[in-house]
Design an enzyme around this catalytic site. Structure first.
Site, PDB file in Angstrom:
ATOM      1  N   THR A  13      30.387  -2.120  22.335  1.00 46.98           N
ATOM      2  CA  THR A  13      31.322  -2.716  23.291  1.00 46.98           C
ATOM      3  C   THR A  13      32.774  -2.375  22.961  1.00 46.98           C
ATOM      4  O   THR A  13      33.158  -2.309  21.791  1.00 46.98           O
ATOM      5  CB  THR A  13      31.132  -4.242  23.283  1.00 46.98           C
ATOM      6  N   GLY A  52      30.201  -7.497  15.698  1.00 50.36           N
ATOM      7  CA  GLY A  52      29.841  -8.417  14.619  1.00 50.36           C
ATOM      8  C   GLY A  52      29.843  -7.728  13.266  1.00 50.36           C
ATOM      9  O   GLY A  52      29.411  -6.582  13.146  1.00 50.36           O
ATOM     10  N   GLU A  65      23.313  -8.661  25.102  1.00 46.45           N
ATOM     11  CA  GLU A  65      22.028  -8.007  25.406  1.00 46.45           C
ATOM     12  C   GLU A  65      21.742  -8.055  26.901  1.00 46.45           C
ATOM     13  O   GLU A  65      20.607  -8.233  27.332  1.00 46.45           O
ATOM     14  CB  GLU A  65      20.873  -8.665  24.632  1.00 46.45           C
TER      15      GLU A  65
HETATM   16  C1  LIG Z   1      29.812 -13.450  20.200  1.00 48.16           C
HETATM   17  C2  LIG Z   1      29.628 -12.041  20.682  1.00 48.16           C
HETATM   18  C3  LIG Z   1      29.154 -11.069  19.811  1.00 48.16           C
HETATM   19  C4  LIG Z   1      29.000  -9.729  20.219  1.00 48.16           C
HETATM   20  N1  LIG Z   1      28.571  -8.791  19.313  1.00 48.16           N
HETATM   21  C5  LIG Z   1      28.559  -7.469  19.686  1.00 48.16           C
HETATM   22  C6  LIG Z   1      28.243  -6.442  18.746  1.00 48.16           C
HETATM   23  O1  LIG Z   1      27.962  -6.718  17.571  1.00 48.16           O
HETATM   24  N2  LIG Z   1      28.274  -5.140  19.135  1.00 48.16           N
HETATM   25  C7  LIG Z   1      28.598  -4.807  20.413  1.00 48.16           C
HETATM   26  O2  LIG Z   1      28.612  -3.625  20.717  1.00 48.16           O
HETATM   27  N3  LIG Z   1      28.896  -5.753  21.347  1.00 48.16           N
HETATM   28  C8  LIG Z   1      28.896  -7.076  21.015  1.00 48.16           C
HETATM   29  N4  LIG Z   1      29.225  -8.039  21.940  1.00 48.16           N
HETATM   30  C9  LIG Z   1      29.612  -7.645  23.305  1.00 48.16           C
HETATM   31  C10 LIG Z   1      28.595  -8.020  24.369  1.00 48.16           C
HETATM   32  O3  LIG Z   1      27.488  -7.199  24.275  1.00 48.16           O
HETATM   33  C11 LIG Z   1      29.281  -7.908  25.737  1.00 48.16           C
HETATM   34  O4  LIG Z   1      30.293  -8.864  25.785  1.00 48.16           O
HETATM   35  C12 LIG Z   1      28.287  -8.144  26.849  1.00 48.16           C
HETATM   36  O5  LIG Z   1      27.484  -7.028  26.981  1.00 48.16           O
HETATM   37  C13 LIG Z   1      28.951  -8.422  28.205  1.00 48.16           C
HETATM   38  O6  LIG Z   1      29.727  -7.369  28.595  1.00 48.16           O
HETATM   39  P1  LIG Z   1      31.217  -7.585  29.099  1.00 48.16           P
HETATM   40  O7  LIG Z   1      31.898  -8.484  28.160  1.00 48.16           O
HETATM   41  O8  LIG Z   1      31.779  -6.242  29.339  1.00 48.16           O
HETATM   42  O9  LIG Z   1      31.042  -8.308  30.499  1.00 48.16           O
HETATM   43  P2  LIG Z   1      31.561  -7.770  31.911  1.00 48.16           P
HETATM   44  O10 LIG Z   1      30.674  -6.690  32.373  1.00 48.16           O
HETATM   45  O11 LIG Z   1      33.011  -7.501  31.852  1.00 48.16           O
HETATM   46  O12 LIG Z   1      31.283  -9.039  32.786  1.00 48.16           O
HETATM   47  C14 LIG Z   1      32.290  -9.768  33.487  1.00 48.16           C
HETATM   48  C15 LIG Z   1      31.689 -10.352  34.730  1.00 48.16           C
HETATM   49  O13 LIG Z   1      31.406  -9.320  35.679  1.00 48.16           O
HETATM   50  C16 LIG Z   1      30.076  -9.371  36.115  1.00 48.16           C
HETATM   51  N5  LIG Z   1      29.635  -7.997  36.367  1.00 48.16           N
HETATM   52  C17 LIG Z   1      29.953  -6.890  35.659  1.00 48.16           C
HETATM   53  N6  LIG Z   1      29.366  -5.813  36.192  1.00 48.16           N
HETATM   54  C18 LIG Z   1      28.653  -6.232  37.267  1.00 48.16           C
HETATM   55  C19 LIG Z   1      27.802  -5.580  38.232  1.00 48.16           C
HETATM   56  N7  LIG Z   1      27.574  -4.293  38.197  1.00 48.16           N
HETATM   57  N8  LIG Z   1      27.215  -6.343  39.186  1.00 48.16           N
HETATM   58  C20 LIG Z   1      27.430  -7.670  39.225  1.00 48.16           C
HETATM   59  N9  LIG Z   1      28.228  -8.325  38.359  1.00 48.16           N
HETATM   60  C21 LIG Z   1      28.829  -7.623  37.383  1.00 48.16           C
HETATM   61  C22 LIG Z   1      29.329 -10.096  35.014  1.00 48.16           C
HETATM   62  O14 LIG Z   1      28.200 -10.764  35.502  1.00 48.16           O
HETATM   63  C23 LIG Z   1      30.375 -11.076  34.488  1.00 48.16           C
HETATM   64  O15 LIG Z   1      30.375 -12.236  35.250  1.00 48.16           O
HETATM   65  C24 LIG Z   1      29.339  -9.375  21.553  1.00 48.16           C
HETATM   66  C25 LIG Z   1      29.792 -10.381  22.435  1.00 48.16           C
HETATM   67  C26 LIG Z   1      29.938 -11.681  22.017  1.00 48.16           C
HETATM   68  C27 LIG Z   1      30.434 -12.716  23.003  1.00 48.16           C
END
Ligand SMILES: Cc1cc2nc3c(=O)[nH]c(=O)nc-3n(C[C@H](O)[C@H](O)[C@H](O)COP(=O)(O)OP(=O)(O)OC[C@H]3O[C@@H](n4cnc5c(N)ncnc54)[C@H](O)[C@@H]3O)c2cc1C
Ligand SMILES: Cc1cc2nc3c(=O)[nH]c(=O)nc-3n(C[C@H](O)[C@H](O)[C@H](O)COP(=O)(O)OP(=O)(O)OC[C@H]3O[C@@H](n4cnc5c(N)ncnc54)[C@H](O)[C@@H]3O)c2cc1C
Lengths: 682, 682
Positions: free
Chosen positions: A135, A174, A440
């Site tokens: 991410t 993480g 995930e």
């Molecule tokens: C505590 C924590 C630990 C983590 N650890 C790791 C890690 O170790 N390594 C790592 O790589 N990542 C990590 N992550 C990241 C995590 O995998 C991402 O935050 C997660 O995949 C969500 O992606 P985003 O934040 O880009 O959400 P976004 O995609 O930005 O979502 C924002 C909103 O848009 C909506 N949305 C986005 N695209 C679409 C679509 N095509 N259609 C409809 N709705 C949509 C979503 O539903 C959501 O409501 C971690 C996150 C957290 C919170």
């Protein structure tokens, strides 16, 4: 408190040991006891000061625990299962978290033999400590949109890792913030100016001796969070950092250093395999996650007394246990049923995963090279087990984590004011679990995968193909009976409940298909329908799994008749409560009538609450959480709720070692501060 | 980010200033600007380190802020409204919280002239700092069950305050843990061995000079909580503490020291008045509480881009703003509509409260003594305004706080991963707001009050009494049309939407009445129905208030036609989205048909989302939260989301001043720790 719980336990004939064994096996239970004994005796794992310290101190303690846990694992020769149980008992995310999961798994699954030697081996020995950096600040869900680049330099056969924009900064990673000295970095592979999409690279980021950041790397912790504050989620930026050819994990795709050509993966199946496995694990755990909250709230609500029953007779003048109020029951008992429903579904999910792994390894050799198997798009040997598995894991991950999240908060609130205290043990647990709804695969987005799969299955059925699995079977069945209509006896017959859930799912599938294929509606305009569809289908799977689990022979479950009878009631409570909560989809699809829903709501569910109520405490006992794990005043096995609350507040609370000057005009804030002294005393 | 938000703002013609003025009046807006200017310049209110410190340090900072705020109020001659706005801007519960609310209010409302002189005056000057100590470890909701006793000693005309059991310990009392030197203590009054129920006593608990606890009193902070950690909620035990006769607040009831007789209150009305006022305030604030989350999520979702639209044309190759996805819209836009719905309902609630106060003061003198008015049980002068007000405030408090709580968390999750960061500004706000669902009447329990009132009203209507207020009017209307049936054009006519909500509420009322009065079902077996009934009736009131607000003349609202048209759409979105979410009660009552619900879900609501979408950013702008108040990277007015996240993480985060030793076998945890240095630098 103690007498009330003792009385509760004496009233019910649920066989706690049998049920625990059915849930966890006797080896599982023995393992837990054995590991617990080790942890309880280690001062560093004492939980009593967890909620008082600031971020830096909490992290320091978490690091000490992580180290100690590793030492104990080595010394006691713990298996991986032992380690996992230890983590569950400690119940706190720690700085080795991602090293021990995604870092090692990725090296193992995606590295070749040479890379196993070079990276995996020192990583398994904790010489390299790693993380999984996918991410970025600007991209999470959309992995293809990642901005970090890895450019192949044919001159010196290296890759240059670079972060071209601020938004390319890795984020949320993480174990990266302070702990890791290596990272698996997902970066856009660029060869000769052409991009080949994201690929994994192993990059060293900190010095192995000084632990200072290497040159041209900017790394740090991303700051405070809603929970997970004992973990150092980090950010990471690269300024043209060169890494050797071996850094690109090359089991599936690679750059041929001789030709400078990209070598494509034979199939994406095993990569999908990891994601599916991670999601399946979330499904597997959700029942237990929720059961913690349900255990705490059920025990507390059996101890808490408030008001006399309005219709109480003169004789019964003592206050009512709040678990007797139907507005408490309607919140807790369906959740109690849900814990079992999710647990059995998780087991089934894992079995399905195992079956697929077996199938894939059988297929190996038949088609293509040793790594070749069925990808979710290109299914072969007549089976779409993998596509099915992928969709099932997406739908169930979304439903199960959502249900656990909502349910935990429901449990917390059911405890009234005391639920808000950290000593309830529910709030902190909820806060740490919460990101499971987002990572995930965001719970909303995953549902598009499920809908896509169901639409595809429906198209195949409409073409007249024979059903090959349960999904196509229920769709075919729906089509054939569509015109004669359904008449499910949901109140009288358990198999009919399952059929009604299948019917609703099939109905919504064909509705969605009509919108997309006939009316040519844009994908985006259907997302809300897809979300509902995925939820409906996943609920069907949960109901079906619960039902089938209870159909197993008595010798397979090991449950006596009375205990099994209660489990059947829990099945009905879960199903009928879900049915009436989602009532409108059930009528619209004509799976049930309005009258049935009304009867379900006002009679069937209310009666089930009454029938299950006497067994509630024993049923949560069967989840067999040790007090040490729950760390909850409200959820204590012995019911000594108030004594424990009071002890923690008055004896263990550093704020009480402070005397303030309360007057607004005085500059003095603390006249006396002995908080530090308490800490060192404990 | 900046260009995206600028573009959003340029696309919509919603008049932000007009709408803000309509919401808050121009004086309100000016007040906010004026107070903000003062606060921004005070270093002690700097929010940047709020999330890093441990409990003791956070409390110390909160105390410093509380003191400074009081100094500023004195220096600037702030009114009470100014002080309230300042608290809103600071958005952190503080150690004077309960002193400045319930302690002063109770002294004022329940003390007589002599007591005002003795207690209220020094309290207003912050010489006495107090709290309101009602809840105990063992009793909260059930106030009559409190165990603390106040026994009248006729020999020396004193009361003995005593805590006979551990469960009698006061618990959860805000400002008590470390700060207060006085408490209003609710205790069972006992005279001559007979108990007269809970009454308020003013008790000194700490020395005015040393601030040490007085003899025979045990007091302290109750420990860490899910939120509210800047407040010292406390516990308090008495070991036979004597207080003089004047300590019992005597405006309503008292002990006559000459006769040793208890003097009964003329009426309970004014006591109920305070509770109603507190609940009305919660209703009033709920819209704004939720609007914070909606503002943050809406702005962020307009800045956040992820994936291309699946059906996008070749030309539009840039990534889609996530607010364009319908699964994001269905979560955020109905909540946006809800913020306005709750705000207008809160205003109406406050007007109703004011009307009642006026009516009561007119009634004074007509019946009984100067404090006499209509109590909720004993209504007179043909009006049941007070009973109505009581029920309305209970139902709306429950619905409004529930809606705000659920909505805030929905907003947080809509922000994906970044929503989990404390820098989102939603999580901490949510955690502090959460207890509103529990205090001032647990949200589940309050619904029994609403049901009781509706049942009473229905009985009166059945007896043939003429309708006297809106509730009896809709019940009468339902009865008269029951047999001809309803045919509400909810998709075509706004007034019919309101009528459909009224119909459902009336239907559920008579159903509940049938269960209770005809079928004689036990009260407890009906609690779940009552909960649904209260929810239905409260939703009716919200819909009605929203509708009526928009019916006001254009000059009264001050909104131009375009802005008003959007507000009408928001009304429909709130109403129809609620209608389809609660669909089954609407069919069961025959208020609408299954077909209407389907159309509502798949057409009407989806179209409204599309129509409102372009105005979303301007609509949240109208709530006019200054960035300083929101303290959110994601919700910044200028859209510089990523820059701000990065700055906070890398520059302001003390954990990054630590270098760890990551190896499990090394005893060293931190090789270097300069965290403290950062703090002092800032
Ligand atoms: C505590 C924590 C630990 C983590 N650890 C790791 C890690 O170790 N390594 C790592 O790589 N990542 C990590 N992550 C990241 C995590 O995998 C991402 O935050 C997660 O995949 C969500 O992606 P985003 O934040 O880009 O959400 P976004 O995609 O930005 O979502 C924002 C909103 O848009 C909506 N949305 C986005 N695209 C679409 C679509 N095509 N259609 C409809 N709705 C949509 C979503 O539903 C959501 O409501 C971690 C996150 C957290 C919170
Ligand atoms: C942050 C915070 C600050 C507070 N500040 C103060 C303060 O300053 N002063 C003060 O005096 N108090 C304070 N309180 C206490 C607060 O008012 C009580 O916690 C609240 O009234 C709920 O009461 P309870 O905790 O006894 O809940 P309980 O009554 O124990 O509720 C437990 C469960 O039982 C259910 N239940 C109970 N009775 C019934 C019934 N008859 N029918 C159906 N269901 C029932 C409830 O719905 C709930 O699910 C505070 C609480 C919090 C969390």
């Amino acid at each position: 408190g103690s007498e009330l719980l003792a009385h509760e336990r004496s009233k019910s004939s649920v066989n706690v040991d049998q049920l625990s064994t059915f849930l966890f096996t006797s080896e599982g239970l023995a393992r837990k006891r054995r590991v617990l004994k080790v942890l309880e005796n280690e001062k560093v794992f004492d939980k009593s000061q967890n909620y008082f310290a600031g971020r830096v101190d909490r992290f320091e303690t978490a690091l000490a625990r992580a180290k100690r846990l590793r030492q104990l694992a080595v010394r006691n020769g713990w298996s991986n299962d032992d380690r996992l149980i230890a983590n569950e008992l400690i119940s706190e995310p720690g700085p080795y978290g991602l090293h021990e999961s995604m870092f090692l798994i990725t090296l193992r699954d995606q590295g070749n033999a040479e890379q196993h030697e070079k990276f995996l081996k020192p990583a398994e020995q904790y010489k390299y400590i790693g993380c999984y950096a996918q991410t970025e600040l600007g991209h999470g869900s959309n992995v293809r949109g990642l901005e970090t680049t890895a450019t192949w330099n044919k001159e010196d056969q290296t890759f240059t890792i670079h972060s071209p924009y601020l938004t390319a900064s890795k984020w949320w990673i993480g174990s990266l913030g302070r702990t890791a000295n290596h990272a698996v970095v997902m970066a856009q592979l660029i060869i000769g100016g052409k991009s080949y999409g994201p690929h994994p690279f192993v990059v060293q980021i900190r010095d192995l001796n000084t632990h200072e950041t290497l040159e041209n790397i900017h790394v740090g912790d991303i700051g405070p969070k809603f929970g997970y504050n004992t973990m150092d989620n980090g950010y990471l930026l690269f300024n043209q950092v060169k890494v050797p050819h071996i850094s690109m994990l090359a089991r599936f795709s690679r750059v041929d250093p001789k030709t400078n050509q990209y070598v494509r993966p034979a199939s994406a199946s095993l990569i999908y395999g990891t994601l599916t496995w991670v999601r399946s694990t979330i499904v597997m755990q959700a029942g237990g996650v929720l059961a913690r909250g349900v255990t705490i709230a059920t025990r507390y609500c059996a101890v808490r007394r408030q008001f006399q029953d309005r219709d109480a007779q003169e004789g019964q003048k003592s206050e009512n246990q709040v678990i007797n109020y139907t507005t408490v029951q309607i919140r807790l008992l369906p959740l109690l049923a849900t814990t079992f429903a999710l647990h059995f579904t998780g087991k089934a999910m894992m079995e399905m995963y195992g079956a697929n792994q077996k199938k894939m390894s059988q297929d190996v050799g038949k088609v293509g090279g040793p790594e070749r198997g069925a990808g979710p798009e290109e299914t072969h040997s007549g089976s779409d087990l993998l596509a099915d598995l992928h969709a099932t894991s997406c739908g169930l991950k979304s439903l199960a984590s959502y249900t656990a999240v909502e349910g935990l908060e429901m449990c917390r609130r059911a405890c009234g004011g005391h639920g808000y205290s950290s000593f309830s043990g529910i709030g902190p647990w909820y806060a740490d679990y919460l990101p499971t709804a987002t990572w995930e695969g965001d719970n909303y987005m995953l549902t598009q995968q499920v809908a896509r799969y169901l639409l595809k299955s429906a198209r195949s059925v409409l073409k007249g193909n024979e059903p090959t699995n349960d999904t196509t079977f229920i769709l075919t069945n729906f089509l054939s009976r569509q015109d004669t209509g359904a008449a499910f006896d949901v109140l009288g017959n358990d198999a009919d409940i399952v059929a009604a859930f299948a019917w609703r799912s099939a109905f919504l599938t064909f509705e969605a298909l009509k919108h997309r294929d006939e009316q040519k509606r844009p994908w985006n305009s259907l997302l809300v329908d897809f979300y509902r569809l995925s939820r409906a289908h996943s609920q069907y799977m949960v109901v079906k799994n619960f039902y089938e689990t209870l159909q197993a022979s008595p010798s397979a479950t090991g449950l006596d008749a009375e205990t099994l009878a209660i489990m059947h009631k829990l099945f009905r409570l879960y199903s009928l409560h879900t049915l009436e909560s989602e009532a409108s989809e059930f009528y619209t699809s004509s799976a049930v009538t309005v009258r049935q829903i009304q009867l379900c709501r006002t009679n069937a569910v209310m009666r089930l609450l009454e029938e299950i109520r006497p067994h509630a405490v024993r049923l949560v006992d069967a989840w067999s959480f040790p007090d040490w794990q729950l760390d909850s005043s409200l959820g204590r096995y012995d019911g000594k709720v108030y004594e424990d609350m009071f002890y923690r507040a008055s004896e263990l609370n550093p704020l009480n070692k402070v005397v303030v000057d309360p007057y607004p005009d005085s500059k003095v804030l603390f006249k006396k501060n002995e908080a530090a002294a308490l800490k060192s005393k404990l």
